[in-house]
Design a protein around this motif. Structure first.
Motif, PDB file in Angstrom:
ATOM      1  N   THR A 187       0.857  -1.185   0.000  1.00 34.49           N
ATOM      2  CA  THR A 187       0.000   0.000   0.000  1.00 34.49           C
ATOM      3  C   THR A 187       0.892   1.233   0.000  1.00 34.49           C
ATOM      4  O   THR A 187       2.117   1.139   0.194  1.00 34.49           O
ATOM      5  N   LEU A 188       0.290   2.396  -0.175  1.00 34.55           N
ATOM      6  CA  LEU A 188       1.058   3.637  -0.108  1.00 34.55           C
ATOM      7  C   LEU A 188       1.680   3.815   1.268  1.00 34.55           C
ATOM      8  O   LEU A 188       2.828   4.244   1.407  1.00 34.55           O
ATOM      9  N   GLU A 189       0.913   3.482   2.305  1.00 37.91           N
ATOM     10  CA  GLU A 189       1.402   3.661   3.665  1.00 37.91           C
ATOM     11  C   GLU A 189       2.597   2.759   3.950  1.00 37.91           C
ATOM     12  O   GLU A 189       3.569   3.172   4.587  1.00 37.91           O
ATOM     13  N   ILE A 190       2.532   1.514   3.473  1.00 36.99           N
ATOM     14  CA  ILE A 190       3.637   0.577   3.702  1.00 36.99           C
ATOM     15  C   ILE A 190       4.899   1.061   3.005  1.00 36.99           C
ATOM     16  O   ILE A 190       5.997   1.056   3.578  1.00 36.99           O
ATOM     17  N   CYS A 191       4.770   1.491   1.764  1.00 36.13           N
ATOM     18  CA  CYS A 191       5.946   1.959   1.027  1.00 36.13           C
ATOM     19  C   CYS A 191       6.532   3.207   1.681  1.00 36.13           C
ATOM     20  O   CYS A 191       7.754   3.344   1.807  1.00 36.13           O
ATOM     21  N   ALA A 192       5.671   4.127   2.113  1.00 30.51           N
ATOM     22  CA  ALA A 192       6.156   5.338   2.778  1.00 30.51           C
ATOM     23  C   ALA A 192       6.928   4.987   4.043  1.00 30.51           C
ATOM     24  O   ALA A 192       7.972   5.581   4.340  1.00 30.51           O
ATOM     25  N   ALA A 193       6.434   4.002   4.795  1.00 31.59           N
ATOM     26  CA  ALA A 193       7.112   3.597   6.024  1.00 31.59           C
ATOM     27  C   ALA A 193       8.450   2.932   5.725  1.00 31.59           C
ATOM     28  O   ALA A 193       9.446   3.167   6.423  1.00 31.59           O
ATOM     29  N   ILE A 194       8.494   2.109   4.682  1.00 31.06           N
ATOM     30  CA  ILE A 194       9.745   1.433   4.307  1.00 31.06           C
ATOM     31  C   ILE A 194      10.822   2.458   3.966  1.00 31.06           C
ATOM     32  O   ILE A 194      11.972   2.357   4.400  1.00 31.06           O
ATOM     33  N   CYS A 195      10.455   3.452   3.186  1.00 30.67           N
ATOM     34  CA  CYS A 195      11.446   4.429   2.715  1.00 30.67           C
ATOM     35  C   CYS A 195      11.736   5.518   3.740  1.00 30.67           C
ATOM     36  O   CYS A 195      12.662   6.316   3.550  1.00 30.67           O
ATOM     37  N   SER A 196      10.967   5.572   4.814  1.00 31.38           N
ATOM     38  CA  SER A 196      11.215   6.557   5.871  1.00 31.38           C
ATOM     39  C   SER A 196      11.971   5.960   7.040  1.00 31.38           C
ATOM     40  O   SER A 196      12.396   6.689   7.942  1.00 31.38           O
ATOM     41  N   ALA A 197      12.134   4.635   7.067  1.00 29.99           N
ATOM     42  CA  ALA A 197      12.795   3.972   8.188  1.00 29.99           C
ATOM     43  C   ALA A 197      14.272   4.341   8.243  1.00 29.99           C
ATOM     44  O   ALA A 197      14.911   4.576   7.212  1.00 29.99           O
ATOM     45  N   GLY A 198      14.824   4.369   9.453  1.00 35.35           N
ATOM     46  CA  GLY A 198      16.239   4.686   9.629  1.00 35.35           C
ATOM     47  C   GLY A 198      16.530   6.100   9.166  1.00 35.35           C
ATOM     48  O   GLY A 198      15.744   7.022   9.414  1.00 35.35           O
ATOM     49  N   PRO A 199      17.658   6.296   8.471  1.00 35.01           N
ATOM     50  CA  PRO A 199      17.969   7.639   7.967  1.00 35.01           C
ATOM     51  C   PRO A 199      16.935   8.149   6.974  1.00 35.01           C
ATOM     52  O   PRO A 199      16.733   9.342   6.831  1.00 35.01           O
ATOM     53  N   GLY A 200      16.275   7.221   6.287  1.00 34.15           N
ATOM     54  CA  GLY A 200      15.210   7.601   5.372  1.00 34.15           C
ATOM     55  C   GLY A 200      15.699   8.050   4.012  1.00 34.15           C
ATOM     56  O   GLY A 200      16.865   8.391   3.812  1.00 34.15           O
ATOM     57  N   TYR A 201      14.782   8.018   3.050  1.00 31.79           N
ATOM     58  CA  TYR A 201      15.060   8.453   1.685  1.00 31.79           C
ATOM     59  C   TYR A 201      14.170   9.640   1.339  1.00 31.79           C
ATOM     60  O   TYR A 201      13.075   9.804   1.878  1.00 31.79           O
ATOM     61  N   GLN A 202      14.640  10.435   0.396  1.00 34.94           N
ATOM     62  CA  GLN A 202      13.900  11.633   0.013  1.00 34.94           C
ATOM     63  C   GLN A 202      12.669  11.299  -0.822  1.00 34.94           C
ATOM     64  O   GLN A 202      11.655  11.980  -0.739  1.00 34.94           O
ATOM     65  N   TYR A 203      12.760  10.228  -1.624  1.00 39.91           N
ATOM     66  CA  TYR A 203      11.654   9.878  -2.518  1.00 39.91           C
ATOM     67  C   TYR A 203      11.255   8.421  -2.320  1.00 39.91           C
ATOM     68  O   TYR A 203      12.082   7.568  -1.974  1.00 39.91           O
ATOM     69  N   TYR A 204       9.984   8.141  -2.553  1.00 31.34           N
ATOM     70  CA  TYR A 204       9.524   6.761  -2.614  1.00 31.34           C
ATOM     71  C   TYR A 204       8.509   6.645  -3.738  1.00 31.34           C
ATOM     72  O   TYR A 204       7.808   7.600  -4.078  1.00 31.34           O
ATOM     73  N   GLY A 205       8.475   5.462  -4.335  1.00 31.52           N
ATOM     74  CA  GLY A 205       7.586   5.262  -5.467  1.00 31.52           C
ATOM     75  C   GLY A 205       7.063   3.847  -5.509  1.00 31.52           C
ATOM     76  O   GLY A 205       7.716   2.908  -5.040  1.00 31.52           O
ATOM     77  N   LEU A 206       5.881   3.690  -6.079  1.00 31.86           N
ATOM     78  CA  LEU A 206       5.237   2.383  -6.168  1.00 31.86           C
ATOM     79  C   LEU A 206       5.013   2.021  -7.622  1.00 31.86           C
ATOM     80  O   LEU A 206       4.717   2.879  -8.456  1.00 31.86           O
ATOM     81  N   GLU A 207       5.147   0.716  -7.902  1.00 28.26           N
ATOM     82  CA  GLU A 207       5.085   0.262  -9.288  1.00 28.26           C
ATOM     83  C   GLU A 207       4.464  -1.125  -9.371  1.00 28.26           C
ATOM     84  O   GLU A 207       4.685  -1.975  -8.502  1.00 28.26           O
ATOM     85  N   PHE A 208       3.677  -1.325 -10.404  1.00 28.01           N
ATOM     86  CA  PHE A 208       3.125  -2.633 -10.763  1.00 28.01           C
ATOM     87  C   PHE A 208       2.446  -3.329  -9.587  1.00 28.01           C
ATOM     88  O   PHE A 208       2.621  -4.513  -9.352  1.00 28.01           O
ATOM     89  N   ALA A 209       1.704  -2.555  -8.801  1.00 32.01           N
ATOM     90  CA  ALA A 209       0.795  -3.050  -7.765  1.00 32.01           C
ATOM     91  C   ALA A 209       1.472  -3.528  -6.489  1.00 32.01           C
ATOM     92  O   ALA A 209       0.871  -3.470  -5.417  1.00 32.01           O
ATOM     93  N   SER A 210       2.732  -3.994  -6.569  1.00 31.01           N
ATOM     94  CA  SER A 210       3.331  -4.628  -5.391  1.00 31.01           C
ATOM     95  C   SER A 210       4.759  -4.190  -5.103  1.00 31.01           C
ATOM     96  O   SER A 210       5.363  -4.666  -4.148  1.00 31.01           O
ATOM     97  N   GLN A 211       5.320  -3.295  -5.907  1.00 33.03           N
ATOM     98  CA  GLN A 211       6.732  -2.937  -5.777  1.00 33.03           C
ATOM     99  C   GLN A 211       6.892  -1.548  -5.161  1.00 33.03           C
ATOM    100  O   GLN A 211       6.161  -0.620  -5.504  1.00 33.03           O
ATOM    101  N   CYS A 212       7.878  -1.428  -4.264  1.00 33.79           N
ATOM    102  CA  CYS A 212       8.187  -0.157  -3.605  1.00 33.79           C
ATOM    103  C   CYS A 212       9.656   0.166  -3.835  1.00 33.79           C
ATOM    104  O   CYS A 212      10.532  -0.676  -3.611  1.00 33.79           O
TER     105      CYS A 212
END
Length: 722
Positions: free
Chosen positions: A516-541
């Motif tokens: 989901t959007l929330e899961i991907c946002a959490a993955i890319c915000s964990a630890g030091p975090g990343y500036q951008y996150y993106g979702l693709e083909f229904a299941s990829q972050c």
């Protein structure tokens, strides 16, 4: 411009016109390519395997093989090439089109070592460059690509190995081709700079990339090696050929309107080319049967052409790259020059094609994830697929709506998915039956269109007496209308293009079936975090700190369009998680940008230093690399070895030294604070100070809040005392 393979074999009408070439090439471009191809035959090709339909030029490079070390060879898979046309140097504004009949070769098939004696012609402002720099290789791992080198330095690449070659940009204005290739010359910097005396005309800078799937070669052995078809295991002998087949008016318009100012040659930024672009190039113009009658693919007991592997460093002798006269030549199929065929656009019955009482509704987006545009039943049949065949199939099974997609797919339903969007321009793939027909050269009926990748041409049966008896158990009409995810609108940047092996975001990747959007946002915000996150083909972050080229923002007018981001998230159907090669891109509002540390202990930060990355590094005292690389890690490593300089490069590499070394081996100690950006460290060339621009730097693999240099760019720390 992406190009698929159109022909494979010992064909080279530039060097070996009307002869069987000495070694195997993979060729992309116009379908009329053969041993005796000319400009006239190429521009009249039925089709091109490149995405610009008005470019029927041919581009070819040697085929890469894997040598198992036991006398067996196998070809390395690759899907074609990427072609760039660029405007470089102070003469870019005066670039002229390739003349009709023009052809050229770049590279030396016999090279087996780095040529550090032959240079281009330059001056003090635009220095000369070794011509060996025309060839480069890059290993594509997970994450950012590694630095480039002019040889096959690493073939253990999880996402393939890319070979690259730059062609000559300077023309003498007289000869369309000379056997010694002296009708053309390189810019002083190969891909930049000035033309030498005697070459008054500047042509577009042609740059060719070929991705080899080295990781897909089965059963690789400890004694195995990769070798190009002319017997080159080093890569120094990589080369490329070009035979002009451009539509003259289209090429002239593209140069006049778009060439200058577009650093990366993006087709979508050029209206005249974008209108000539098709994403169905590989399907619409499939690989032709081999003209040369010999096996060149699969498991072989020798390299075709009696080729002997040579390792150098001397130039490979001609005898190692040709057959003795006693060896009979393979058979050659006569080249049959095809002619272009008309493409019929789908329309209402009574015009181009379709059965009676069938109304064309338009080109809709479609997705393999979730409920499709037409969802009840489907069938795949490449050989017979065209619009009429699909309409008959759906009628016979009791469905009102029929749709053709992906050249060979037919979908049926009694309702259209209410979330599907009409009006796309992506339905450009030819129907399988109208590609093959009776033969590739004799089939004369107009080409029909059968959707595209993720796009479907939809028709409706308007016969008032038709009995729509088909089951509606899984009808697309049951799809829930799309509702945007709440709370993510302000952070959404748009739908961006993406490519396998050349990702738009390269920091971190996760695939899971509850995305989901929330899961991907959490993955890319964990630890030091990343500036951008993106979702693709229904299941990829995907996560990253920069939006990499060639990723670009898709709009309603680009090809592909922003309708590509239509895949429903597998963990939350109302949400959209990108699409096929399309990324729903967001910015992390809580991201903290990395910093450049002014000092670490007694080491102070200097200006950045360009690293020649050819005949040795700028700092040659010691080297280490680590997935945990940080500024502190590198400084501590160099301090322990008693080096005054510590330099970080490419995010995970650390170099140490007591002085800097130029390309030509000179060493000298300099302090960056004493010099301005652009000052040379040595009077010869190669190494120089430059401002550390964050846009040129990569974050450290061990701390995303620090910078650790960039591609061929050292982030330097210095201490006068240890």
């Amino acid at each position: 411009m992406n190009c698929a393979v159109i022909q494979t074999g010992r064909i080279d009408p530039v060097v070996d016109f009307n002869l069987v070439s000495g070694h195997v090439h993979t060729i992309t471009g116009g379908s009329n390519i053969g041993i005796n191809s000319t400009f006239e035959s190429m521009v009249n090709s039925e089709c091109t395997s490149c995405e610009i339909e008005g470019d029927k030029s041919a581009y070819w490079t040697p085929l890469l093989y894997y040598d198992y070390g036991n006398g067996s060879f196998i070809d390395v898979p690759h899907g074609g090439s990427v072609v760039y046309y660029l405007a470089r140097g102070p003469g870019a504004n005066n670039t002229i089109p390739y003349p009709e009949g023009f052809r050229m070769l770049s590279g030396d098939k016999g090279a087996r070592s780095y040529d550090n004696e032959t240079y281009t012609v330059g001056n003090e402002t635009y220095p000369a460059t070794p011509i060996a720099e025309r060839v480069s290789f890059v290993c594509l791992p997970d994450g950012p690509p590694l630095p480039t080198y002019p040889y096959m330095f690493d073939t253990n690449c999880t996402n393939g190995m890319r070979a690259q070659i730059c062609f000559q940009s300077c023309w003498n204005g007289v000869d369309l081709y000379l056997p010694d290739n002296s009708h053309v010359a390189y810019l002083s910097g190969i891909d930049d700079g000035i033309c030498p005396p005697g070459y008054p005309f500047q042509l577009p800078t042609l740059f060719l990339e070929v991705n080899y799937a080295v990781e897909q070669v089965p059963d690789q052995t400890p004694n195995g090696q990769f070798v190009f078809s002319q017997g080159d295991p080093t890569g120094y002998g990589f080369h490329g050929d070009f035979l002009n087949g451009w539509d003259p008016a289209l090429q002239a318009a593209a140069i006049d309107q778009c060439l200058v100012g577009d650093e990366f040659g993006v087709i979508q930024n050029c209206p005249v080319l974008n209108a000539n672009d098709t994403n169905g190039y590989a399907v619409n113009c499939p690989e032709r049967p081999p003209q040369i009658g010999e096996p060149v693919k699969g498991l072989l007991d020798q390299l075709p052409g009696c080729i002997t592997i040579t390792y150098g460093p001397d130039e490979a002798p001609a005898s190692s790259m040709s057959c003795p006269e006693s060896v009979p030549l393979p058979s050659v199929t006569s080249t049959m020059n095809s002619i272009p065929r008309a493409t019929a656009s789908p329309s209402a019955y009574g015009q181009q094609f379709g059965l009676p009482q069938q109304e064309y509704l338009g080109c809709f987006n479609d997705s393999a994830a979730g409920i499709r545009t037409l969802n009840e039943i489907s069938v795949t049949n490449y050989t017979y697929m065209d619009v009429q065949w699909c309409q008959n199939f759906c009628m016979q099974n009791g469905y009102t709506y029929s749709g053709v997609e992906y050249t060979q797919e037919c979908h049926c339903d009694n309702a259209i998915n209410p979330t599907a969007k009409n009006g796309s321009i992506e339905c450009t793939w030819h129907c399988g039956a109208t590609i093959t027909g009776d033969s590739l050269t004799e089939f004369t009926m107009p080409v029909q269109l059968c959707g595209g990748l993720g796009y479907i041409n939809v028709y409706r049966n308007t016969n008032p007496n038709f009995d729509a008896f088909g089951s509606n158990a899984n009808t697309a009409g049951n799809a829930k209308p799309y509702t945007p995810a709440a709370g993510f609108g302000p952070n959404y940047l748009g739908c961006y293009s993406d490519q396998v092996g050349n990702r738009t975001l390269t920091g971190h990747t996760v695939t899971q079936n509850n995305m989901t959007l929330e899961i991907c946002a959490a993955i890319c915000s964990a630890g030091p975090g990343y500036q951008y996150y993106g979702l693709e083909f229904a299941s990829q972050c995907y996560c990253g700190n920069q939006i990499n080229s060639p990723g670009m923002l898709l709009t309603s007018t680009t090809t592909p369009s922003n309708n590509s981001c239509q895949s429903r998230c597998m963990g939350s159907e109302p949400e959209v998680c990108g699409g096929s090669n399309a990324l729903s891109l967001y910015v992390n509002p809580n991201y903290t940008a990395p910093i450049e540390k002014p000092f670490i202990g007694r080491y102070t930060a200097q200006k950045c230093v360009t690293d020649p990355n050819t005949n040795g590094r700028a700092l040659q005292g010691a080297f280490t690399t680590s997935v945990n690389m940080t500024n502190e890690y590198c400084v501590k490593y160099c301090l322990g070895l008693e080096f005054h300089y510590a330099g970080l490069e490419y995010g995970d590499q650390c170099f140490c030294g007591k002085s800097f070394t130029s390309k030509r081996g000179e060493t000298k100690e300099f302090h960056a604070h004493e010099h301005a950006a652009g000052d040379a460290i040595s009077s010869s060339d190669g190494v120089g100070f430059t401002v550390c621009s964050p846009g040129d730097l990569l974050t450290c693999s061990g701390n995303l809040h620090e910078f650790c240099g960039g591609p061929s760019l050292l982030d330097v720390f210095y201490s006068p005392t240890l």
